[in-house]
Design an enzyme around this catalytic site. Structure first.
Site, PDB file in Angstrom:
ATOM      1  N   SER A 104       0.823  -1.191   0.000  1.00  0.00           N
ATOM      2  CA  SER A 104       0.000   0.000   0.000  1.00  0.00           C
ATOM      3  C   SER A 104       0.874   1.265   0.000  1.00  0.00           C
ATOM      4  O   SER A 104       1.669   1.457  -0.906  1.00  0.00           O
ATOM      5  CB  SER A 104      -0.956  -0.052   1.190  1.00  0.00           C
ATOM      6  OG  SER A 104      -2.025   0.833   1.033  1.00  0.00           O
ATOM      7  N   ASP A 127      -9.151  -4.187  -5.629  1.00  0.00           N
ATOM      8  CA  ASP A 127      -8.585  -3.626  -4.397  1.00  0.00           C
ATOM      9  C   ASP A 127      -9.326  -2.332  -4.074  1.00  0.00           C
ATOM     10  O   ASP A 127      -9.397  -1.428  -4.901  1.00  0.00           O
ATOM     11  CB  ASP A 127      -7.095  -3.334  -4.615  1.00  0.00           C
ATOM     12  CG  ASP A 127      -6.368  -2.940  -3.336  1.00  0.00           C
ATOM     13  OD1 ASP A 127      -6.920  -2.148  -2.548  1.00  0.00           O
ATOM     14  OD2 ASP A 127      -5.236  -3.412  -3.144  1.00  0.00           O
ATOM     15  N   HIS A 185      -7.353  -5.961  -0.220  1.00  0.00           N
ATOM     16  CA  HIS A 185      -6.250  -5.014  -0.328  1.00  0.00           C
ATOM     17  C   HIS A 185      -4.920  -5.746  -0.289  1.00  0.00           C
ATOM     18  O   HIS A 185      -4.595  -6.416   0.697  1.00  0.00           O
ATOM     19  CB  HIS A 185      -6.347  -4.008   0.818  1.00  0.00           C
ATOM     20  CG  HIS A 185      -5.360  -2.898   0.742  1.00  0.00           C
ATOM     21  ND1 HIS A 185      -4.974  -2.305  -0.429  1.00  0.00           N
ATOM     22  CD2 HIS A 185      -4.652  -2.261   1.717  1.00  0.00           C
ATOM     23  CE1 HIS A 185      -4.090  -1.352  -0.192  1.00  0.00           C
ATOM     24  NE2 HIS A 185      -3.877  -1.322   1.110  1.00  0.00           N
TER      25      HIS A 185
END
Length: 522
Positions: A239, A461, A489
Site C-alpha cells: 500500500s 482492491d 487489499h
C-alpha cells in the site's frame, strides 16, 4: 474521509508511542495462514554491490557518522526478534543539527541469511516494527529461512518520535463527527474540527512535523540499508509502502535491489487523484460485497442496489440519531463509516459486515462500532494502539498538500465518479488548513538504473485501485507486473499460491515473470 493506504482505504488517521501498536489493521496478509513455496534456492549475492559499503549518497555532506554507525541489538519489549535504534538527522540538509532515533526490529533468518528484507505495511503511519515481528505471516516459510526480516517505524510513527495531535478523548470526537457534511452549518463545523486537528499537530509535535515526508523516510531507509551491511535494498512495501519504495528507487537507483511494491500508490497521484481513485475503489468493493450478500440470502436486500441503499439509509439515520454502542462511544455516522471501510479491506470480513449492519438496523450499534474501533486501533478502554491516524495526514500533507484544492468542486467530481463513497472521501482532510507547505510535488518516477522492480496489483482492491499498479509499472524504466484477479487489499501472502510463488522467486533469484507480466486468478 482520509482513508489509510497501507492495506486499507485512502485511509483514516492514528496515535502515539504510549499507545500499543497493531499490525492486523495494516495488512490483511497477517490475518491469514502462511502459504509455503519451497521451490527456489537463493542466489549467492542478491544484494549486489559490495556488502559493507557505507558511502553516503553522492552530493551529500556530513552524513558519514550516520552511515558509519553500528546498531546495538538487544531484546524487544514485545519479546519477538531483536531491536535497535538507528540515529538519523531530523533535517538531512542540516546533518549536524538535531537527530532522532528510528526504532528497528529484526527477525533473523532461520538459516544463513542471503540478505536483509526490509518491510513496510503502509499507512502512512503503519508500524514496520510490529509488521516484522509478525514475519511468519508476512512472508513465506522459504523467505523466512533465507532472509533477515527487518522492519522500522518511519519517522513520526509509533516508537520513532511519534507525531501527536489530539488526546484520546478528542480523537474519539474527531472520528465520530459527520463524514459527509452537506449543509452550510455542517461544513462550518467540519472546518473547525479540521483546524483544531491541524493546530493540535503543530502544538504537540513541534519542528518534527515539517520533517516526516516520504522522501525523508526513504533517506532513513538508505541509512538502514547501509548499517545492515546490504549493498542494495531488498524490500517489501504494501500500500503506502509502495510509495515509499518507489521514492527510494528514485532517490537511490543504484542501491535499489529487489523491490516488491504490492497495492500501489503512484508517486504522480495528486490529492484529487487519490481521493477519486480510492472512492471508485471503495465503490467497486462495496458492490462486490453487496453482490456476495445477495448470493448468500442477504437480509439487507434482494439486489446490489437494494443492499447499498439499505446501507446508505442506515448512515443517514445515524447522522440524525446515533445508536448506543459499546466501549464508551455511540455509533455515529462517522464511526459506522469507519467500520464499513474496515470490513471492505478484506473479503474475509464481508459476512461480519453484513451481520453488523443487520444488528444496527435492529438498534444495536455495538458490532459496527467494534469494526470502527478496529479500524482506528482503539481498545475498549478508550486508548489508541498507535498514532496511525495522526501520522497519516502529517505525511500526506507534506507529500501532496491540498491548500489550493477547491473542496466543493472536488466533492462534486468525486460524487459523480463514485456515488457511494465520493462525498465521504472528498469531504474530510486537514491538509487545506495544514500549517506547513507541502515539500513535494506529485511527479512520475522512472527509477532508471534500479534493478527490475516487481509491481503487484489486485483488480478489485478497494484502497489502491488496480489501475494505479498499471500506472506505476508503465512509468518505471525496468519493472514487471503481477495482476491478481480478486478482492481485498494487496495480494502477497493472501492465500494465492500463484502470487506467492512469483514474488518468492523474484526475491530468491532475481527472476521476474516471463514477458514481465503474470496474471493470477482468485
Amino acid at each position: 474521509m482520509s482513508l489509510r493506504v497501507s492495506r486499507s482505504p485512502s485511509r483514516l488517521v492514528p496515535r502515539t508511542s504510549r499507545r500499543r501498536l497493531r499490525v492486523a489493521a495494516m495488512s490483511v496478509a497477517l490475518l491469514l495462514p502462511v502459504a509455503g513455496c519451497s521451490l527456489f534456492e537463493p542466489d549467492t549475492a542478491p544484494t549486489g554491490l559490495s556488502s559493507g559499503d557505507r558511502t553516503p549518497p553522492k552530493g551529500t555532506h556530513g552524513l558519514e557518522p550516520f552511515y558509519d554507525q553500528e546498531l546495538e541489538w538487544g531484546d524487544c519489549e514485545r519479546g519477538a526478534g531483536e531491536c535497535a535504534q538507528l540515529k538519523v538527522p531530523v533535517d538531512y540538509e542540516d546533518p549536524e543539527g538535531e537527530t532522532i532515533e528510528i526504532a528497528i526490529l529484526r527477525m533473523k533468518a532461520k538459516k544463513e541469511a542471503a540478505a536483509s528484507l526490509v518491510v513496510n505495511p503502509g499507512g502512512p503511519g503503519g508500524s514496520g516494527v510490529d509488521y516484522a515481528a509478525a514475519a511468519d505471516y508476512v512472508v513465506s516459510e522459504q523467505i523466512r529461512r533465507n532472509f533477515d526480516i527487518v522492519g522500522f517505524d518511519p519517522r513520526g510513527v509509533a516508537r520513532s518520535s511519534p507525531v501527536d495531535c489530539l488526546s484520546d478523548e478528542d480523537m474519539d470526537d474527531y472520528l465520530a463527527k459527520d463524514p459527509t457534511p452537506d449543509t452550510p452549518e455542517e461544513r462550518t463545523a467540519d472546518d473547525a474540527e479540521q483546524k483544531t486537528f491541524a493546530e493540535g499537530c503543530t502544538t504537540k509535535s513541534g519542528d518534527l512535523l515539517g520533517h516526516v515526508s516520504t522522501a525523508e523516510a526513504a533517506r532513513d531507509m538508505d541509512v538502514l540499508r547501509a548499517v545492515l551491511g546490504d549493498g542494495k535494498l531488498t524490500y517489501l512495501g504494501k500500500s503506502y509502502g509502495t510509495y515509499l519504495g518507489a521514492t527510494y528507487a528514485e532517490l537511490f537507483p543504484d542501491r535499489a535491489g529487489r523491490l516488491v511494491l504490492d497495492g500501489v500508490i503512484p508517486p504522480d497521484a495528486t490529492a484529487e487523484d487519490v481521493v477519486i481513485g480510492q472512492a471508485k475503489g471503495f465503490d467497486r468493493a462495496t458492490k462486490a460485497w453487496a453482490q456476495d450478500c445477495v448470493d448468500n440470502d442477504c437480509s439487507l436486500g434482494n439486489s446490489v442496489d437494494e443492499v447499498v441503499r439499505t446501507m446508505e439509509d442506515l448512515l443517514e439515520e445515524l447522522d440524525a440519531s446515533p445508536l448506543p454502542a459499546s466501549a464508551g462511544i455511540e455509533l455515529t455516522e462517522g464511526w459506522a463509516t469507519w467500520g464499513i471501510a474496515q470490513a471492505l479491506y478484506d473479503q474475509g470480513m464481508w459476512s461480519q459486515l453484513t451481520d453488523a449492519l443487520v444488528s444496527a438496523e435492529d438498534g444495536d450499534g455495538g458490532p459496527l462500532s467494534e469494526l470502527g474501533r478496529t479500524y482506528a486501533g482503539r481498545d475498549a478502554g478508550g486508548q489508541y494502539a498507535s498514532n496511525l491516524l495522526e501520522a497519516l495526514p502529517a505525511v500526506n500533507c507534506l507529500d501532496r498538500g491540498e491548500k489550493d484544492v477547491d473542496k466543493a468542486a472536488l466533492i462534486d467530481k468525486a460524487v459523480e465518479a463514485a456515488p457511494i463513497w465520493g462525498r465521504a472521501l472528498a469531504s474530510e482532510s486537514p491538509c487545506p488548513q495544514w500549517p506547513l507547505a507541502a515539500t513535494n510535488t506529485p511527479h512520475t518516477v522512472d527509477a532508471k538504473g534500479a534493478d527490475p522492480i516487481l509491481v503487484v496489483g489486485t483488480t478489485r482492491d478497494p484502497a489502491t485501485p488496480y489501475e494505479w499498479a498499471e500506472q506505476l509499472n508503465d512509468q518505471l524504466a525496468d519493472s514487471a507486473l503481477i495482476t491478481h484477479e480478486g478482492d481485498g487489499h494487496t495480494a502477497y501472502m493472501r492465500q494465492n499460491d500463484c502470487v506467492d510463488k512469483a514474488v518468492d522467486q523474484y526475491w530468491l533469484t532475481g527472476k521476474t515473470p516471463d514477458g514481465d507480466a503474470l496474471t493470477c486468478a482468485e
